[in-house]
Design a protein around this motif. Structure first.
Motif, mmCIF file in Angstrom:
data_model
loop_
_atom_site.group_PDB
_atom_site.id
_atom_site.type_symbol
_atom_site.label_atom_id
_atom_site.label_comp_id
_atom_site.label_asym_id
_atom_site.label_seq_id
_atom_site.Cartn_x
_atom_site.Cartn_y
_atom_site.Cartn_z
ATOM 1 N N VAL A 173 9.306 9.363 3.026
ATOM 2 C CA VAL A 173 8.313 8.762 3.926
ATOM 3 C C VAL A 173 8.253 9.526 5.246
ATOM 4 O O VAL A 173 9.278 9.933 5.784
ATOM 5 C CB VAL A 173 8.679 7.284 4.196
ATOM 6 N N GLU A 174 7.031 9.701 5.761
ATOM 7 C CA GLU A 174 6.845 10.266 7.094
ATOM 8 C C GLU A 174 6.079 9.263 7.945
ATOM 9 O O GLU A 174 5.037 8.747 7.523
ATOM 10 C CB GLU A 174 6.074 11.581 7.030
ATOM 11 N N GLY A 203 3.256 10.020 2.667
ATOM 12 C CA GLY A 203 4.315 10.322 1.709
ATOM 13 C C GLY A 203 4.335 9.366 0.534
ATOM 14 O O GLY A 203 4.915 9.657 -0.505
ATOM 15 N N ALA A 204 3.711 8.220 0.721
ATOM 16 C CA ALA A 204 3.577 7.240 -0.366
ATOM 17 C C ALA A 204 2.362 6.378 -0.060
ATOM 18 O O ALA A 204 2.399 5.566 0.854
ATOM 19 C CB ALA A 204 4.827 6.375 -0.458
ATOM 20 N N VAL A 224 14.576 -2.199 11.458
ATOM 21 C CA VAL A 224 14.357 -2.349 10.012
ATOM 22 C C VAL A 224 14.932 -1.158 9.263
ATOM 23 O O VAL A 224 14.631 -0.927 8.101
ATOM 24 C CB VAL A 224 12.861 -2.541 9.681
ATOM 25 N N GLY A 225 15.790 -0.384 9.947
ATOM 26 C CA GLY A 225 16.460 0.728 9.309
ATOM 27 C C GLY A 225 15.747 2.048 9.512
ATOM 28 O O GLY A 225 14.778 2.154 10.275
ATOM 29 N N LYS A 226 16.252 3.064 8.814
ATOM 30 C CA LYS A 226 15.662 4.399 8.898
ATOM 31 C C LYS A 226 14.644 4.581 7.774
ATOM 32 O O LYS A 226 14.820 4.042 6.676
ATOM 33 C CB LYS A 226 16.752 5.463 8.808
ATOM 34 N N PRO A 227 13.568 5.342 8.012
ATOM 35 C CA PRO A 227 12.585 5.606 6.950
ATOM 36 C C PRO A 227 13.252 6.247 5.736
ATOM 37 O O PRO A 227 14.185 7.051 5.879
ATOM 38 C CB PRO A 227 11.591 6.566 7.610
ATOM 39 N N LEU A 228 12.780 5.915 4.539
ATOM 40 C CA LEU A 228 13.301 6.529 3.322
ATOM 41 C C LEU A 228 12.938 8.018 3.307
ATOM 42 O O LEU A 228 11.983 8.436 3.974
ATOM 43 C CB LEU A 228 12.730 5.816 2.098
ATOM 44 N N GLU A 260 0.813 -1.216 0.000
ATOM 45 C CA GLU A 260 0.000 0.000 0.000
ATOM 46 C C GLU A 260 0.854 1.277 0.000
ATOM 47 O O GLU A 260 0.354 2.358 -0.276
ATOM 48 C CB GLU A 260 -0.930 0.009 1.218
ATOM 49 N N CYS A 261 2.129 1.125 0.326
ATOM 50 C CA CYS A 261 3.034 2.288 0.356
ATOM 51 C C CYS A 261 4.082 2.209 -0.757
ATOM 52 O O CYS A 261 5.147 2.827 -0.652
ATOM 53 C CB CYS A 261 3.719 2.388 1.713
ATOM 54 N N GLY A 262 3.798 1.467 -1.804
ATOM 55 C CA GLY A 262 4.755 1.358 -2.893
ATOM 56 C C GLY A 262 5.964 0.534 -2.508
ATOM 57 O O GLY A 262 7.059 0.737 -3.026
#
Length: 283
Positions: A144-145, A158-159, A137-141, A119-121
């Motif tokens: 993305v918010e 944001g997506a 799982v890392g930092k948001p791209l 749903e968020c690409g």
């Protein structure tokens, strides 16, 4: 760079990151029949063919599920060749055990856990060589918010998708992921479970079964596991054991895994099932 597609292109992550991204960046996308990379249908897997394809095609990047990563790590630990030509192995699609990621790191495998949803690409957050923390799982791209509500459910903006087929257009600018988690002080995202799967023990402790299940299935003696404990003073696991495993060895494996878990998450009792969890048997 050369990316070898292991997952089918019906998986959005492989479709985007394994096909479009290599082509857009001038890399090569290697597309083989699934049987040649060891996959057969939705659940058949040949680990030897899987590793042979990686060694033969010498890719610099792969996208793997936790189960495929476990197979790769286990084979290398058993003495099979280590594909040192790999530069980036993205792993996601399900919760990944930090123990498995640590084992991969010791072998020198460049494994980076990420998180996303269709749903968020697809990709929402990702570990990278410059920002890497096992257990997250890392930092948001950048586009993305993330916001979290009082229940710690993750919302993404944001997506967003436009909507589901046959339904009205998706008007909300935030996607409710259904995942529970938190952002730490350094900006890394941690996923702790699925909102709808969390159960509450009779002692009032919230338990995410995915967390316990992933630790159980790291053991080569346990093929599948489902953990339950709603309103109970203890947790119960339904276990699909590997072939020819004796009860004593299985119990020892569960005891060892329990030592890594807090008391409220430990598996106190278990039931053995002779049928795997599959789509065919509605399990």
């Amino acid at each position: 760079d050369q990316h070898l597609s292991i997952l089918p292109y019906s998986t959005l992550l492989e479709n985007l990151a394994g096909l479009y991204v290599p082509l857009l960046t001038g890399a090569t996308a290697v597309c083989l029949p699934l049987a040649e990379v060891g996959l057969n249908g939705s659940s058949g897997f040949n680990p030897q063919k899987f590793l042979q394809a990686i060694l033969r095609e010498t890719p610099t990047s792969l996208i793997l599920t936790p189960e495929l990563l476990l197979a790769l790590v286990s084979m290398i630990e058993a003495g099979m060749p280590n594909p040192h030509h790999l530069r980036f192995i993205a792993v996601g699609g399900a919760s990944v055990s930090p123990q498995l990621l640590t084992r991969a790191e010791k072998l020198g495998l460049p494994v980076y856990e990420g998180y996303g949803l269709s749903e968020c690409g697809s990709v929402v957050a990702l570990n990278t060589p410059s920002a890497h923390k096992i257990g997250s799982v890392g930092k948001p791209l950048p586009h993305v918010e993330l916001t979290l509500n009082e229940e710690h459910e993750i919302f993404v903006s944001g997506a967003q998708y436009l909507g589901y087929l046959g339904q009205a257009e998706h008007a909300n600018n935030k996607v409710a992921t259904g995942d529970i988690g938190y952002l730490d002080a350094e900006g890394f995202l941690h996923i702790t479970g699925r909102k709808k799967n969390i159960f509450i023990t009779s002692y009032g402790r919230n338990v995410s079964p995915e967390w316990v299940e992933r630790e159980l299935t790291i053991s080569p003696l346990i093929k599948q596991a489902a953990v339950f404990g709603e309103a109970k003073p203890f947790n119960v696991a339904v276990i699909i054991a590997a072939e020819n495993v004796n009860v004593e060895a299985l119990e020892h494996a569960i005891e060892t895994i329990n030592e890594t878990l807090p008391d409220y998450a430990m598996v106190s009792k278990y039931l053995l099932s002779n049928q795997s969890f599959s789509i065919a048997n509605n399990q």
